[in-house]
Every structure is written in structure tokens, then in C-alpha cells.
Design an enzyme around this catalytic site. Structure first.
Site, mmCIF file in Angstrom:
data_model
loop_
_atom_site.group_PDB
_atom_site.id
_atom_site.type_symbol
_atom_site.label_atom_id
_atom_site.label_comp_id
_atom_site.label_asym_id
_atom_site.label_seq_id
_atom_site.Cartn_x
_atom_site.Cartn_y
_atom_site.Cartn_z
ATOM 1 N N ASP A 8 0.854 -1.086 -0.009
ATOM 2 C CA ASP A 8 -0.033 0.054 0.066
ATOM 3 C C ASP A 8 0.919 1.262 -0.118
ATOM 4 O O ASP A 8 1.777 1.172 1.009
ATOM 5 C CB ASP A 8 -0.896 -0.098 1.317
ATOM 6 C CG ASP A 8 -1.844 0.921 0.965
ATOM 7 O OD1 ASP A 8 -2.245 1.760 0.132
ATOM 8 O OD2 ASP A 8 -2.689 1.290 2.164
ATOM 9 N N ASP A 103 -2.922 2.685 -5.723
ATOM 10 C CA ASP A 103 -1.894 2.550 -5.058
ATOM 11 C C ASP A 103 -1.782 1.320 -4.196
ATOM 12 O O ASP A 103 -0.986 1.403 -2.897
ATOM 13 C CB ASP A 103 -2.079 3.979 -4.094
ATOM 14 C CG ASP A 103 -3.614 3.921 -3.144
ATOM 15 O OD1 ASP A 103 -4.229 3.071 -3.546
ATOM 16 O OD2 ASP A 103 -3.425 4.666 -2.343
ATOM 17 N N GLU A 104 -2.476 0.306 -4.505
ATOM 18 C CA GLU A 104 -2.257 -0.933 -3.832
ATOM 19 C C GLU A 104 -2.389 -2.015 -4.309
ATOM 20 O O GLU A 104 -3.124 -1.992 -5.419
ATOM 21 C CB GLU A 104 -3.251 -0.713 -2.562
ATOM 22 C CG GLU A 104 -4.848 -0.883 -2.658
ATOM 23 C CD GLU A 104 -5.577 -0.948 -1.481
ATOM 24 O OE1 GLU A 104 -5.334 -1.473 -0.552
ATOM 25 O OE2 GLU A 104 -6.718 -0.283 -1.329
#
EC number: 2.7.7.7
Length: 351
Positions: A8, A103-104
């Protein structure tokens, strides 16, 4: 036993901006819409979070909490480009990568020969590569399952790593607050608290049957997660379950007729995004002036504006005199494949 890593990025959009503008690193910074147009915060850096600012907060509320907040609109095209660079790094370690957002992502490194197969060392090297090559930081969690890896990645944020080996799972889950389980929101947490349930270990006192009686199908998943059970595999191709469009209004609206007018403006964009795909349900979403929201859905086999209008009118009855600040409409997509697979997808947790 699987070895799953959840990576993350730390305040991703804000971090990309601070990379370009080092002078912003130590001041409160947020990416979001204009307060004058009822924008919301997409993400913010850690100095801003110390003021209680968070994602999905109204921009005007964020500025009230922190008048010196630097609020910028951001650059989604740039964030997407950087996200692709991050995914390229992931694929150096395994082909089993499941992106959850820009983003993860989950990575299954169970069969990776790198670093002697150590998930700890692989996660460490992924974070090093991201930092060295992109000058960004990432937090990671390594565990035997997806939901535990996700929770683990939050333990040492920002710029940290937490590893949960199989031998430690039982004790870790027993002490895990139920609010940390995916799918347990505020209302569910309140219902659990009313039963005297705060930690996963306490679910044994209630039992699976009672949880299913009180929470339906979610009760079974709640029981499984409370036992540390998550059999989901990392999916390299994610199934999209819905398509929708919504708008936050510059000023509140107060009549069903106004709501229908907004719905009619949104409808062409919904049809464009749907792009001829089969659907099985339609949903209307309203957010009121006190920031609470309601949804109303019906089963259907096609995008019917008349049904959407009916749902909008019915949902409006829940306003009870409150103004409406947001109107949204979405459709639930039909999945290809057998019905069992579709049901499994419907029950899966979304992070």
C-alpha cells in the site's frame, strides 16, 4: 500455505506531488475538489492528517480544521502513469499480482524462488525498489491470506513492514478488533458491540449459526474471518461488478423534481460507461445535507430510466426535509461464467 503480500503506497497522490515539490513535504497538503464547488478530499499527507483530515472528507470541512491546508486538484494522468511503474516493479517478483486501486495490490509469492522464498525479504526488497527508483515510500504486510496481509500492511504505516507468520495467526486474530475486519463498518460494529462483541476471539462465544441468524450471509464470512480463514486466491484479472456515475451539487436541491432533473443529466454518461454490457440491477444513491446517505436498488435486466426515476422518487422520501447534495446512479453488471462463481464474487470483500 500461501505467502501473500499486500503493498500500500503511503498517501500516494500527495506523495507524487511532494516528490515534485519538496517544499510541500512538511506542510499540510491535500488532493481534492474545490471547497467552493463542494469538493471532497481524495487523499492528504501526514501533516494534514494530524489535523484530523482524511479521505472522503468535504473540502470545506478540511479547510475549517486546517485553514493553512494547501488544497490542489491533482493530476490523475500522472498518478496513473506512476501506478504503472509501481506495477512493473511488482511483476519482477511474481506474475500473481492483483491491483486493488492505483496505490495498492496483493502479490502471491508462495512459489517465488527469490530470496529463498522468504516473503519477508521479498516485501523488503519491493519497498526498497520503489523507494530507490521512484522516490516514494510504501507500507507492506505479509501473511498467509489476503485479508490478514491487508490488515498487516496497516500496522507499521507509513513506510513500514509487518510480517504475520502462520504460527502467529491464531493469537493475532484472537486479539484483532472486529472493526478492522473488511466489511465491518460503523453500523455493523454497533450491532456487534450491542452483542458484547469487540474482538475476533469473542465470536466463539456466539457461534457461526447465531451470527448467520443475525447478519445473514455476512455472518458466515464474519465467522470465517474471525477464525483467520480466507481462501480467496490472488486474482490477476478482477471482475468489475458495477458501473456508475454521480455528481456533488454546487448547492443543495430540495424537491424530487430537481432530483429527477439531475438524474436525467447523469443518464447519458451512465449509458456510455455501460457500453452495452448486460446488467442485473439498478441503484440510486442520495447524499443529504448532513452527509448521511441512502441507496435504493431493484433487480432489472436493462438500464431503464423510468425505473431509475421511480427509485429516485422513493429514495427522496427518506430525505425528511433535508437537502440533497449528491445524486448518483449505478448498475450491477452480470458476470460471465457460472452462477456459483457470480455468487462468490458478490460475497467477496472489497477493500
Amino acid at each position: 500455505m500461501r505467502k501473500i503480500i499486500h503493498v500500500d503506497m503511503d498517501c500516494f497522490f500527495a506523495a507524487v506531488e511532494m516528490r515534485k515539490h519538496p517544499e510541500w513535504r512538511d506542510i499540510p497538503l491535500a488532493i481534492g475538489g474545490s471547497a467552493s464547488r463542494r469538493g471532497v478530499i481524495s487523499t492528504c499527507n501526514y501533516p494534514a492528517r494530524r489535523f484530523g483530515i482524511r479521505s472522503a472528507m468535504a473540502s470545506h470541512q478540511a479547510l475549517q480544521r486546517c485553514p493553512q491546508l494547501l488544497l490542489i486538484p491533482g493530476n490523475m494522468a500522472e498518478y496513473k502513469a506512476v501506478s504503472l511503474q509501481i506495477r512493473e516493479i511488482f511483476h519482477r517478483y511474481t506474475d500473481l499480482v492483483e491491483p486493488l486501486s492505483l496505490d495498492e495490490a496483493y502479490l502471491d509469492v508462495s512459489d517465488s524462488p527469490l530470496f529463498g522464498g522468504s516473503a519477508t525479504l521479498i516485501a523488503t526488497d519491493i519497498r526498497r525498489a520503489i523507494n530507490d527508483e521512484l522516490q516514494l515510500t510504501a507500507s507492506a504486510g505479509a501473511a498467509p491470506s489476503k485479508f490478514l496481509a491487508k490488515i498487516a500492511s496497516e500496522e507499521n504505516k507509513p513506510d513500514g513492514l509487518f510480517v504475520l507468520p502462520p504460527a502467529a495467526v491464531a493469537d493475532y486474530v484472537r486479539r484483532l478488533p472486529l472493526v478492522k475486519l473488511p466489511g465491518v463498518g460503523r453500523k455493523t460494529a454497533e450491532k456487534l458491540a450491542a452483542l458484547g462483541l469487540e474482538y475476533c476471539g469473542q465470536l466463539n462465544e456466539v457461534g457461526e449459526a447465531e451470527l448467520m441468524r443475525r447478519f445473514g450471509k455476512f455472518g458466515r464470512l464474519l465467522w470465517q474471518r474471525g477464525q483467520g480463514i480466507d481462501e480467496r486466491e490472488v486474482q490477476t484479472e478482477r471482475i468489475r461488478k458495477s458501473v456508475g456515475v454521480e455528481t456533488t451539487l454546487v448547492t443543495d436541491i430540495h424537491t424530487p423534481a430537481q432530483g429527477l432533473s439531475v438524474l436525467q443529466e447523469l443518464w447519458p454518461e451512465l449509458i456510455r460507461r455501460l457500453d452495452g454490457r448486460a446488467i442485473k440491477g439498478l441503484c440510486i444513491k442520495l447524499k443529504f445535507d448532513d452527509f448521511t446517505q441512502t441507496t435504493l436498488s431493484r433487480r432489472c435486466t436493462g438500464p431503464e430510466l423510468a425505473l431509475a426515476a421511480q427509485l429516485c422518487t422513493e429514495a427522496w422520501e427518506r430525505a425528511r426535509g433535508r437537502g440533497v447534495r449528491l445524486v448518483g446512479v449505478s448498475v450491477e453488471l452480470c458476470h460471465e461464467g457460472n452462477e456459483q462463481a457470480a455468487q462468490a464474487e458478490q460475497l467477496s470483500f472489497e477493500w
